[in-house]
Design a protein around this motif. Structure first.
Motif, PDB file in Angstrom:
ATOM      1  N   LEU A 120       0.826  -1.213   0.000  1.00  0.00           N
ATOM      2  CA  LEU A 120       0.000   0.000   0.000  1.00  0.00           C
ATOM      3  C   LEU A 120       0.861   1.265   0.000  1.00  0.00           C
ATOM      4  N   LYS A 121       2.009   1.200   0.672  1.00  0.00           N
ATOM      5  CA  LYS A 121       2.928   2.354   0.641  1.00  0.00           C
ATOM      6  C   LYS A 121       3.510   2.545  -0.757  1.00  0.00           C
ATOM      7  N   ALA A 122       3.914   1.424  -1.373  1.00  0.00           N
ATOM      8  CA  ALA A 122       4.486   1.495  -2.724  1.00  0.00           C
ATOM      9  C   ALA A 122       3.434   2.013  -3.720  1.00  0.00           C
ATOM     10  N   VAL A 123       2.179   1.648  -3.493  1.00  0.00           N
ATOM     11  CA  VAL A 123       1.088   2.099  -4.359  1.00  0.00           C
ATOM     12  C   VAL A 123       0.998   3.633  -4.335  1.00  0.00           C
ATOM     13  N   GLU A 124       1.196   4.226  -3.156  1.00  0.00           N
ATOM     14  CA  GLU A 124       1.129   5.694  -3.073  1.00  0.00           C
ATOM     15  C   GLU A 124       2.161   6.349  -3.980  1.00  0.00           C
ATOM     16  N   ASN A 125       3.347   5.750  -4.030  1.00  0.00           N
ATOM     17  CA  ASN A 125       4.393   6.305  -4.903  1.00  0.00           C
ATOM     18  C   ASN A 125       4.023   6.173  -6.376  1.00  0.00           C
ATOM     19  N   VAL A 126       3.439   5.039  -6.731  1.00  0.00           N
ATOM     20  CA  VAL A 126       3.023   4.857  -8.127  1.00  0.00           C
ATOM     21  C   VAL A 126       1.905   5.841  -8.466  1.00  0.00           C
ATOM     22  N   HIS A 127       0.978   6.026  -7.531  1.00  0.00           N
ATOM     23  CA  HIS A 127      -0.113   6.982  -7.774  1.00  0.00           C
ATOM     24  C   HIS A 127       0.432   8.401  -7.965  1.00  0.00           C
ATOM     25  N   ALA A 128       1.486   8.737  -7.234  1.00  0.00           N
ATOM     26  CA  ALA A 128       2.080  10.072  -7.406  1.00  0.00           C
ATOM     27  C   ALA A 128       2.647  10.214  -8.824  1.00  0.00           C
ATOM     28  N   VAL A 159      -3.146  -0.039 -10.080  1.00  0.00           N
ATOM     29  CA  VAL A 159      -4.237   0.350 -10.983  1.00  0.00           C
ATOM     30  C   VAL A 159      -5.596   0.134 -10.314  1.00  0.00           C
ATOM     31  N   LEU A 160      -5.709  -0.914  -9.499  1.00  0.00           N
ATOM     32  CA  LEU A 160      -7.020  -1.184  -8.898  1.00  0.00           C
ATOM     33  C   LEU A 160      -7.346  -0.215  -7.762  1.00  0.00           C
ATOM     34  N   LEU A 161      -6.316   0.354  -7.140  1.00  0.00           N
ATOM     35  CA  LEU A 161      -6.581   1.309  -6.061  1.00  0.00           C
ATOM     36  C   LEU A 161      -6.558   2.757  -6.539  1.00  0.00           C
ATOM     37  N   TYR A 162      -6.285   2.948  -7.833  1.00  0.00           N
ATOM     38  CA  TYR A 162      -6.351   4.313  -8.364  1.00  0.00           C
ATOM     39  C   TYR A 162      -7.829   4.712  -8.430  1.00  0.00           C
ATOM     40  N   PRO A 163      -8.156   5.961  -8.061  1.00  0.00           N
ATOM     41  CA  PRO A 163      -9.590   6.302  -8.004  1.00  0.00           C
ATOM     42  C   PRO A 163     -10.298   6.312  -9.360  1.00  0.00           C
ATOM     43  N   LYS A 164      -9.530   6.488 -10.444  1.00  0.00           N
ATOM     44  CA  LYS A 164     -10.175   6.563 -11.760  1.00  0.00           C
ATOM     45  C   LYS A 164      -9.871   5.342 -12.611  1.00  0.00           C
ATOM     46  N   LYS A 165     -10.668   5.169 -13.649  1.00  0.00           N
ATOM     47  CA  LYS A 165     -10.370   4.134 -14.628  1.00  0.00           C
ATOM     48  C   LYS A 165      -9.120   4.555 -15.397  1.00  0.00           C
ATOM     49  N   LEU A 166      -8.201   3.614 -15.574  1.00  0.00           N
ATOM     50  CA  LEU A 166      -6.996   3.880 -16.365  1.00  0.00           C
ATOM     51  C   LEU A 166      -7.088   3.095 -17.673  1.00  0.00           C
ATOM     52  N   GLY A 167      -6.128   3.345 -18.564  1.00  0.00           N
ATOM     53  CA  GLY A 167      -6.120   2.622 -19.841  1.00  0.00           C
ATOM     54  C   GLY A 167      -5.991   1.126 -19.636  1.00  0.00           C
ATOM     55  N   GLY A 168      -5.130   0.730 -18.704  1.00  0.00           N
ATOM     56  CA  GLY A 168      -4.982  -0.691 -18.430  1.00  0.00           C
ATOM     57  C   GLY A 168      -3.813  -0.974 -17.509  1.00  0.00           C
TER      58      GLY A 168
END
Ligand code: NAG
Ligand code: NAG
Length: 261
Positions: A120-128, A159-168
């Protein structure tokens, strides 16, 4: 053989074992047959319209994976921005890693929650990284995250925890690094993000059967996931997988990407 219906997620305690695994991953990625020279990037006037983020596997590095973009020479990728970040180094093993130092996924269970808080921490960095491109004007529909092994597991969570739909999101030889408490947090928008999951049938590091169990689990959470099995492929990337990835992304790039200003 009760163990066959369970799964074991082992942190390899021995530094020797970790080093061995990391060395084998490094040796196998990128695969033989990758062209050596990167395709010249588009430095044309105007901003990029799409973004592809590649997350490498344990002990690997971003730059070592840059030749992957040579598979994306179709005109649709002219205005694509690529990013191959390197994972932070672990103070324990000195390996580059996103959320754990060594992983062996040996039993065919779908979910693997052991490192969930690190994920979950690593996900925050990817989301940034994604948010930065969105702020620069790239439409989320034209953003793709791809990753191998631990990078594939992180791709899925990101990608699944990003709030919006992404390309893939494209997962290679990965696993589901979270349990159902995280699945409940997937927004209705993110559920629409298409997932491509590719796995070698001869994978002994992240067991093929563990990979195979992932998509049905995701589908039960309302996520659409395409699974591709590659016979004779071990824990590595193949040219065939990347050729398919190119067409998969190309068919999903928003066709209006070059028309809107
Ligand atoms: C577009 O992407 C290319 C390739 O990743 C990069 O070199 C270039 O700086 C980007 N252009 C802009 C305006 O961001
Ligand atoms: C394509 O992108 C535009 C914005 O750039 C957006 O308004 C539109 O809904 C997108 N179309 C599809 C089919 O995703």
């Amino acid at each position: 053989m009760g163990s066959l219906v369970r799964f074991l997620f082992t942190l390899a305690a021995a530094v020797g074992a970790a080093a061995l695994l990391a060395a084998s991953l490094r040796r196998r990625v990128p695969p033989p047959g990758l062209p050596a020279q990167p395709v010249p990037s588009s430095h044309m006037a105007g901003r990029n319209r799409s973004f592809v983020l590649w997350l490498h596997g344990l002990g690997d590095s971003g730059p070592a994976n840059e030749p992957i973009r040579n598979f994306f020479s179709a005109p649709e990728f002219r205005l694509t921005k690529w990013s191959f970040p390197s994972a932070p180094r672990s103070p324990v093993s000195c390996n580059s890693r996103w959320f754990c130092d060594a992983v062996v996924v040996r039993y065919p269970r779908a979910t693997h929650e052991r490192y969930e808080s690190g994920v979950l921490k690593a996900v925050e960095n990817v989301h940034a990284m994604i948010d930065k491109e969105v702020a620069d004007g790239i439409h989320p529909d034209n953003i793709f995250v791809c990753g191998f092994s631990q990078g594939g597991a992180l791709t899925l969570a990101s990608v699944l925890l990003y709030p919006k739909k992404l390309g893939g999101g494209a997962v290679f030889s990965g696993w589901v690094p979270f349990g159902s408490s995280v699945t409940e947090r997937i927004s209705p928008e993110a559920r629409k993000t298409p997932i491509l999951w590719s796995h070698g049938m001869a994978d002994r590091t992240v067991l093929f059967e563990a990979g195979q169990a992932g998509p049905p689990f995701l589908q039960s959470a309302g996520v659409s996931c395409e699974f591709k099995a590659y016979p004779d492929l071990g824990h590595s990337l193949s040219k065939e997988e990347l050729i398919y990835l190119e067409s998969w992304i190309r068919s999903r790039l928003n066709a209006s990407q070059e028309k809107d200003s």
